[in-house]
Design an enzyme around this catalytic site. Structure first.
Site, PDB file in Angstrom:
ATOM      1  N   LYS A 122      48.931 -54.898-125.568  1.00 41.72           N
ATOM      2  CA  LYS A 122      50.352 -55.393-125.721  1.00 41.72           C
ATOM      3  C   LYS A 122      51.073 -55.332-127.068  1.00 41.72           C
ATOM      4  O   LYS A 122      52.372 -55.385-127.069  1.00 41.72           O
ATOM      5  CB  LYS A 122      50.180 -56.816-125.324  1.00 41.72           C
ATOM      6  CG  LYS A 122      49.901 -57.525-124.034  1.00 41.72           C
ATOM      7  CD  LYS A 122      49.653 -58.817-123.693  1.00 41.72           C
ATOM      8  CE  LYS A 122      49.343 -59.227-122.343  1.00 41.72           C
ATOM      9  NZ  LYS A 122      49.260 -60.364-122.117  1.00 41.72           N
TER      10      LYS A 122
ATOM     11  N   ASN B   2      39.186 -50.395-113.828  1.00 43.66           N
ATOM     12  CA  ASN B   2      38.576 -51.161-112.373  1.00 43.66           C
ATOM     13  C   ASN B   2      39.318 -52.615-112.445  1.00 43.66           C
ATOM     14  O   ASN B   2      38.717 -53.610-112.197  1.00 43.66           O
ATOM     15  CB  ASN B   2      37.266 -51.137-112.058  1.00 43.66           C
ATOM     16  CG  ASN B   2      36.448 -51.889-113.282  1.00 43.66           C
ATOM     17  OD1 ASN B   2      36.906 -51.808-114.307  1.00 43.66           O
ATOM     18  ND2 ASN B   2      35.556 -52.663-112.886  1.00 43.66           N
ATOM     19  N   PHE B   3      40.426 -52.546-112.985  1.00 43.87           N
ATOM     20  CA  PHE B   3      41.329 -53.689-112.767  1.00 43.87           C
ATOM     21  C   PHE B   3      42.103 -54.244-111.559  1.00 43.87           C
ATOM     22  O   PHE B   3      42.008 -53.077-110.557  1.00 43.87           O
ATOM     23  CB  PHE B   3      42.615 -53.818-113.871  1.00 43.87           C
ATOM     24  CG  PHE B   3      42.015 -54.101-115.290  1.00 43.87           C
ATOM     25  CD1 PHE B   3      42.155 -55.180-115.877  1.00 43.87           C
ATOM     26  CD2 PHE B   3      41.531 -52.776-116.080  1.00 43.87           C
ATOM     27  CE1 PHE B   3      41.808 -55.365-117.428  1.00 43.87           C
ATOM     28  CE2 PHE B   3      40.991 -52.933-117.351  1.00 43.87           C
ATOM     29  CZ  PHE B   3      41.162 -54.352-117.943  1.00 43.87           C
TER      30      PHE B   3
ATOM     31  N   ARG C  40      51.364 -52.879-115.120  1.00 45.06           N
ATOM     32  CA  ARG C  40      52.227 -54.073-115.928  1.00 45.06           C
ATOM     33  C   ARG C  40      52.165 -53.457-117.570  1.00 45.06           C
ATOM     34  O   ARG C  40      53.031 -53.577-118.245  1.00 45.06           O
ATOM     35  CB  ARG C  40      51.945 -55.099-115.778  1.00 45.06           C
ATOM     36  CG  ARG C  40      52.476 -55.471-114.147  1.00 45.06           C
ATOM     37  CD  ARG C  40      52.177 -57.129-114.213  1.00 45.06           C
ATOM     38  NE  ARG C  40      50.803 -57.424-114.078  1.00 45.06           N
ATOM     39  CZ  ARG C  40      49.964 -57.546-112.824  1.00 45.06           C
ATOM     40  NH1 ARG C  40      50.523 -56.917-111.814  1.00 45.06           N
ATOM     41  NH2 ARG C  40      48.540 -57.865-113.224  1.00 45.06           N
TER      42      ARG C  40
ATOM     43  N   ASP D 251      28.339 -53.507-105.913  1.00 47.79           N
ATOM     44  CA  ASP D 251      28.888 -52.974-107.361  1.00 47.79           C
ATOM     45  C   ASP D 251      28.241 -51.916-107.745  1.00 47.79           C
ATOM     46  O   ASP D 251      28.933 -50.655-108.149  1.00 47.79           O
ATOM     47  CB  ASP D 251      28.630 -54.001-108.381  1.00 47.79           C
ATOM     48  CG  ASP D 251      29.858 -54.874-108.576  1.00 47.79           C
ATOM     49  OD1 ASP D 251      30.868 -54.416-108.646  1.00 47.79           O
ATOM     50  OD2 ASP D 251      29.819 -56.069-109.014  1.00 47.79           O
TER      51      ASP D 251
END
Length: 407
Positions: free
Chosen positions: A75, A96-97, A104, A168
């Site tokens: 940020k 992998n968000f 964003r 996973d």
């Protein structure tokens, strides 16, 4: 190694993404892990009450070998300049968000592709980037439940979870496969690819044989109801797990006549010629009764003489003594801050050899300075980024990532 020269920027945390990039780094790709100043999630949590080795999370150690760490505040106003310089010099971005998170932050697929049109952009999520479940959290146990895996496991004792993060880990392997395929395309055509993987698809893919058989058989849910010793709903007896005098063992696909002969059992001879699937519960119960008083050595001698398929059930401690695993060099002992920890090696060999190992980034930003300098940032620029809180690093880079193979 196979992927020497390939450069990857990784926005990955938890297991699916890091494990995928670990497969690629094992094969020679250079992976730069972008993580927050406090470190990725897997640095702060591990199973078995947050198990650690040398102060480092076991979860982190399971899926981040050979990745270099750049700790950065995404940020911060200067973060984009830093990250995009790395991306422009790389072949692939892996993340992998949850869908929309990197958009964003300014690092979504469209934004990255506009900066580097030939990028391989690999996105891994719980359910996919679109659709009714896209915004839901994707986690292994949830995926096991939603993919049918839990329902199909356990038999009469009821739905049972698999005892590891199966979705996973399989999802990671599929993601790595997609990235390697996209890289092969890039080398041939110079074009990038948007690779999309998700855990729900991985959970279903794990069960391809089971699901295709289920839909083809038209037996419905009743087929899942079975003696809990049967390993799957779709195999015939004696395919299952048995308690014996000194532990447990499994029998694979074995003809009833040969099994009865090997064990010299009149009770089992009674099942010769019967349907071993429709009568699976009665048959497995009979086999269990015959095996129960015998030791593994006694059973093995009988079954080996008839070339039948069987194995002892081994626990995690047994694996360290398993002669085939020792021969295959399945495990590797490494030093982590003065403590020896056992890792699971890359599962493949290339030209008869296992991939090497250089180390871990044991602290967030362990390689921030060297990564930026190699990307073309002058020493004064790196110092300014550190001073301004855009980038973070320990006092000095840790040689080799801070670990080395145990002698």
């Amino acid at each position: 190694m196979l992927l020497n020269g390939m450069k990857i920027v990784s926005f990955c945390h938890f297991l699916q993404g890091p494990a995928a990039t670990q497969y690629l780094s094992d094969m020679g790709a250079e992976v730069v892990k972008i993580e927050p100043p406090q470190g990725a999630y897997e640095r702060h949590w591990a199973g078995a009450d947050r198990a650690k080795a040398g102060g480092v999370s076991a979860f982190f150690l399971s899926a981040n070998r050979d990745a270099r760490s750049l700790a950065i505040d995404l940020k911060h106003p200067k973060a984009k300049e830093v990250v995009y310089r790395l991306i422009r010099q790389s072949h692939a971005v892996v993340e992998n968000f949850r869908p929309g998170t990197l958009d964003r932050l300014g690092f979504g697929y469209a934004a990255v592709k506009s900066e580097k049109p030939d990028i391989i952009y690999a996105s891994a999520s719980g359910f996919g980037t679109t659709g009714p479940y896209a915004s839901r959290p994707g986690q292994d146990l949830l995926i096991q439940a939603m993919s049918g895996l839990i329902a199909g496991t356990g038999g009469r004792r009821g739905p049972t979870a698999v005892g590891c993060a199966a979705a996973d880990q399989h999802g990671a392997a599929l993601l790595a496969l997609g990235i390697v395929g996209a890289y092969a395309k890039f080398l041939k055509t110079g074009e990038g690819t948007h690779v999309e993987a998700n855990l729900l698809a991985a959970g279903v893919d794990l069960q391809s044989e089971s699901l295709v058989t289920y839909y083809a058989s038209n037996r419905g849910r009743a087929a899942l109801d079975r003696d809990e010793r049967l390993a799957t709903w779709f195999h015939e007896a004696p395919y299952g797990v048995y308690q014996i005098a000194d532990g447990h063992m499994v029998l694979s696909l074995n003809p009833p006549d040969k099994l009865a002969e090997a064990l010299d059992s009149a009770a089992l001879r009674a099942f010769i010629g019967r349907n071993a699937y429709d009568g699976r519960d009665a048959y497995i119960a009979a086999v269990a009764e015959v095996l129960a008083p015998l030791t593994y050595a006694e059973i093995a001698a009988k079954l080996e003489a008839h070339r039948l398929w069987f194995a002892r059930v081994e626990d995690f401690d047994d694996l360290r003594r398993n002669p085939q695993l020792l021969h295959n060099e399945t495990f590797r002992d490494v030093d982590v801050n003065g403590v020896t920890v056992t890792l699971v090696n890359h599962p493949l060999r290339y030209d008869g050899k296992l991939p090497g190992f250089t180390g871990f980034a044991l602290q967030p930003g362990a390689h921030s300075r060297s990564v930026l300098e190699e990307a073309g940032f002058a020493a004064e620029e790196v110092a300014a980024l550190l001073d301004e809180g855009a980038v973070f690093a320990p006092t000095a880079d840790m040689p080799g990532g801070g670990t080395r193979a145990a002698e």
